[in-house]
Design a protein around this motif. Structure first.
Motif, PDB file in Angstrom:
ATOM      1  N   ALA A  66       0.826  -1.212   0.000  1.00 28.41           N
ATOM      2  CA  ALA A  66       0.000   0.000   0.000  1.00 28.41           C
ATOM      3  C   ALA A  66       0.857   1.259   0.000  1.00 28.41           C
ATOM      4  CB  ALA A  66      -0.945  -0.012   1.199  1.00 28.41           C
ATOM      5  N   GLY A  67       1.964   1.229   0.739  1.00 30.16           N
ATOM      6  CA  GLY A  67       2.835   2.393   0.795  1.00 30.16           C
ATOM      7  C   GLY A  67       3.612   2.630  -0.477  1.00 30.16           C
ATOM      8  N   GLU A  68       3.766   1.595  -1.298  1.00 27.44           N
ATOM      9  CA  GLU A  68       4.505   1.714  -2.558  1.00 27.44           C
ATOM     10  C   GLU A  68       3.610   2.144  -3.711  1.00 27.44           C
ATOM     11  OE1 GLU A  68       7.884   1.385  -2.746  1.00 27.44           O
ATOM     12  OE2 GLU A  68       7.562   1.340  -0.582  1.00 27.44           O
ATOM     13  N   ARG A  69       2.301   1.943  -3.553  1.00 31.15           N
ATOM     14  CA  ARG A  69       1.366   2.131  -4.661  1.00 31.15           C
ATOM     15  C   ARG A  69       1.441   3.526  -5.291  1.00 31.15           C
ATOM     16  NH1 ARG A  69      -3.295   0.121  -2.246  1.00 31.15           N
ATOM     17  NH2 ARG A  69      -2.228  -1.881  -2.438  1.00 31.15           N
ATOM     18  N   PRO A  70       1.326   4.605  -4.509  1.00 33.48           N
ATOM     19  CA  PRO A  70       1.354   5.925  -5.158  1.00 33.48           C
ATOM     20  C   PRO A  70       2.674   6.227  -5.849  1.00 33.48           C
ATOM     21  CG  PRO A  70       1.434   6.138  -2.762  1.00 33.48           C
ATOM     22  CD  PRO A  70       1.106   4.714  -3.059  1.00 33.48           C
ATOM     23  N   HIS A  71       3.769   5.718  -5.312  1.00 33.32           N
ATOM     24  CA  HIS A  71       5.082   5.971  -5.905  1.00 33.32           C
ATOM     25  C   HIS A  71       5.251   5.195  -7.214  1.00 33.32           C
ATOM     26  CE1 HIS A  71       6.124   8.007  -2.184  1.00 33.32           C
ATOM     27  NE2 HIS A  71       5.711   6.944  -1.531  1.00 33.32           N
ATOM     28  N   ALA A  72       4.762   3.951  -7.224  1.00 32.67           N
ATOM     29  CA  ALA A  72       4.843   3.151  -8.443  1.00 32.67           C
ATOM     30  C   ALA A  72       3.981   3.755  -9.545  1.00 32.67           C
ATOM     31  CB  ALA A  72       4.412   1.717  -8.153  1.00 32.67           C
ATOM     32  N   LEU A  73       2.790   4.193  -9.185  1.00 33.38           N
ATOM     33  CA  LEU A  73       1.886   4.770 -10.183  1.00 33.38           C
ATOM     34  C   LEU A  73       2.397   6.109 -10.699  1.00 33.38           C
ATOM     35  CD1 LEU A  73      -1.533   3.867  -8.537  1.00 33.38           C
ATOM     36  CD2 LEU A  73      -0.530   2.869 -10.604  1.00 33.38           C
ATOM     37  N   ALA A  74       3.104   6.849  -9.851  1.00 27.98           N
ATOM     38  CA  ALA A  74       3.690   8.105 -10.300  1.00 27.98           C
ATOM     39  C   ALA A  74       4.819   7.850 -11.296  1.00 27.98           C
ATOM     40  CB  ALA A  74       4.197   8.908  -9.105  1.00 27.98           C
ATOM     41  N   ALA A  75       5.574   6.776 -11.068  1.00 24.42           N
ATOM     42  CA  ALA A  75       6.687   6.452 -11.963  1.00 24.42           C
ATOM     43  C   ALA A  75       6.191   5.862 -13.281  1.00 24.42           C
ATOM     44  CB  ALA A  75       7.641   5.471 -11.279  1.00 24.42           C
ATOM     45  N   LEU A  76       5.202   4.973 -13.194  1.00 21.28           N
ATOM     46  CA  LEU A  76       4.636   4.347 -14.392  1.00 21.28           C
ATOM     47  C   LEU A  76       3.120   4.273 -14.224  1.00 21.28           C
ATOM     48  CD1 LEU A  76       5.210   2.868 -17.122  1.00 21.28           C
ATOM     49  CD2 LEU A  76       5.018   0.734 -15.825  1.00 21.28           C
ATOM     50  N   PRO A  77       2.401   5.300 -14.680  1.00 24.65           N
ATOM     51  CA  PRO A  77       0.940   5.256 -14.596  1.00 24.65           C
ATOM     52  C   PRO A  77       0.394   3.982 -15.223  1.00 24.65           C
ATOM     53  CG  PRO A  77       1.676   7.432 -15.260  1.00 24.65           C
ATOM     54  CD  PRO A  77       2.887   6.550 -15.293  1.00 24.65           C
ATOM     55  N   GLY A  78      -0.524   3.348 -14.523  1.00 24.60           N
ATOM     56  CA  GLY A  78      -1.090   2.106 -15.026  1.00 24.60           C
ATOM     57  C   GLY A  78      -0.389   0.863 -14.524  1.00 24.60           C
ATOM     58  N   THR A  79       0.601   1.017 -13.662  1.00 25.10           N
ATOM     59  CA  THR A  79       1.300  -0.143 -13.124  1.00 25.10           C
ATOM     60  C   THR A  79       0.319  -1.093 -12.443  1.00 25.10           C
ATOM     61  OG1 THR A  79       3.365   1.063 -12.742  1.00 25.10           O
ATOM     62  CG2 THR A  79       3.042  -0.941 -11.467  1.00 25.10           C
TER      63      THR A  79
END
Length: 355
Positions: A66-79
């Motif tokens: 859950a804590g990684e989700r916003p960072h991953a989506l910011a780096a690659l939208p649609g991850t």
């Protein structure tokens, strides 16, 4: 099955462009659509062929991420999926008191896993998927410093994917390779047919050798961790130590005063880190860890010999220990390792900084 919306007609000028015409012609021959779900076996084989020693995927929706989700989506939208990669290191290279050898192993393994992750991303792109590989090591997002400078937390992803568990030394322990591994993560915009599951046990033996090995007492017997003690010493030649080194240069009245404050050995070591790659001062917690099926044998055969050949040389080594003034690390180092000189430093942080 999800219906695909019809494509809007292209403007005449765009439709007449040679590149556009070539793409449209290929589509008429064969619809170019990536597989909606990546085959887990194919993906794992791809990762191993690229140079990883182990790999597993985990959904971005995993509760532990859950804590990684916003960072991953910011780096690659649609991850939708994170693929964790493991590259193992040569154990005795990491264990030796000759830290130049250990650092060479860290850096070479880092290059290998970054290359592997890049190769995986290229193959995924060729298969029609969007993917990216954040750096497994440095560089990172320094515009965010002193906040979160990493794109994705590789350890958190690896544990969620079932590639290991966290030991009391805060390193991921792979069930086979032990903690002699480096980690990388690939972000991809597709789901995978099968995800890894967390281990149902922790490979950590709780032998406390990492506690005994740490020269600045960063690891407590009950599992406590003194981050500042570790960062101040082990990462001396990374951001904090470099900042303090620069400030020392600026604050010195002349060369003679600078040489009084910085030894020739320290200067040479910083030069080596700047010209080659940053060097760790210890990482002894990793060096002495006997966990992992491929690693455990010598420890089980003769624990006393294991400590004499792996732990004791690191404890006996004469080396400077970098500590914060008045810190528990300073007290520990002076009490436990009187033969290792201590040097009080700021760690590159302004004196007014509080955390």
């Amino acid at each position: 099955m999800t219906e695909v919306a019809p494509r809007r007609p292209l403007p005449t000028k765009l439709a007449a462009h040679p590149s556009v015409r070539a793409v449209l012609a290929r589509r008429e021959l064969k619809e170019e659509r990536p597989a909606p779900v990546l085959d887990a076996r194919w993906l794992r084989e791809l990762c191993l062929a690229a140079g990883a020693d182990d790999a597993a995927a985990v959904s971005l929706e995993h509760p532990d991420l859950a804590g990684e989700r916003p960072h991953a989506l910011a780096a690659l939208p649609g991850t939708r999926t994170l693929v964790s990669l493991v590259v193992r290191m040569n154990r005795d290279d990491v264990r030796t008191p000759a830290r130049s050898v250990a650092n060479q192993e860290f850096h070479r393994a880092g290059e290998i896993i970054n290359d592997a992750a890049r190769t995986v991303v290229r193959a995924l792109e060729d298969a029609g998927h969007r993917a990216l590989n954040p750096s497994a090591t440095f560089p990172m997002e320094m515009d965010r410093y002193p906040g979160r400078i990493w794109v994705v937390a590789h350890k958190t992803v690896a544990v969620a994917a079932g590639l290991g568990a966290m030991g009391i030394h805060r390193n991921v322990i792979h069930p086979k390779f032990g903690n002699f591994v480096l980690l990388a993560t690939v972000l991809v915009d597709s789901e995978v047919s099968e995800y890894g599951t967390a281990l149902d046990y922790n490979p950590c033996l709780e032998c406390k050798l990492c506690v005994a090995a740490c020269p600045v007492g960063a690891i407590g017997k009950a599992g406590e961790f003194d981050f500042m003690a570790c960062a101040t010493h082990n990462y001396r030649e990374f951001m904090g130590g470099f900042t303090e080194w620069v400030e020392t240069v600026a604050d010195s009245a002349d060369g003679a005063e600078f040489r009084e404050r910085v030894t020739d050995s320290e200067n040479a070591s910083m030069w080596q880190s700047l010209t080659f790659k940053p060097n760790y001062k210890a990482a002894y917690c990793m060096a002495v860890c006997p966990a992992g099926e491929d690693v455990l044998g010598p420890y089980l055969d003769d624990r006393k010999e294991f400590m004499n050949t792996v732990l004791k040389p690191l404890q006996d080594k004469v080396e400077t220990l970098y500590v914060l003034p008045g810190s528990a690390a300073k007290a520990h180092a002076e009490r436990r390792y009187p033969h290792k000189p201590t040097k009080q430093v700021t760690g590159g942080r302004p004196h007014s900084t509080t955390r």
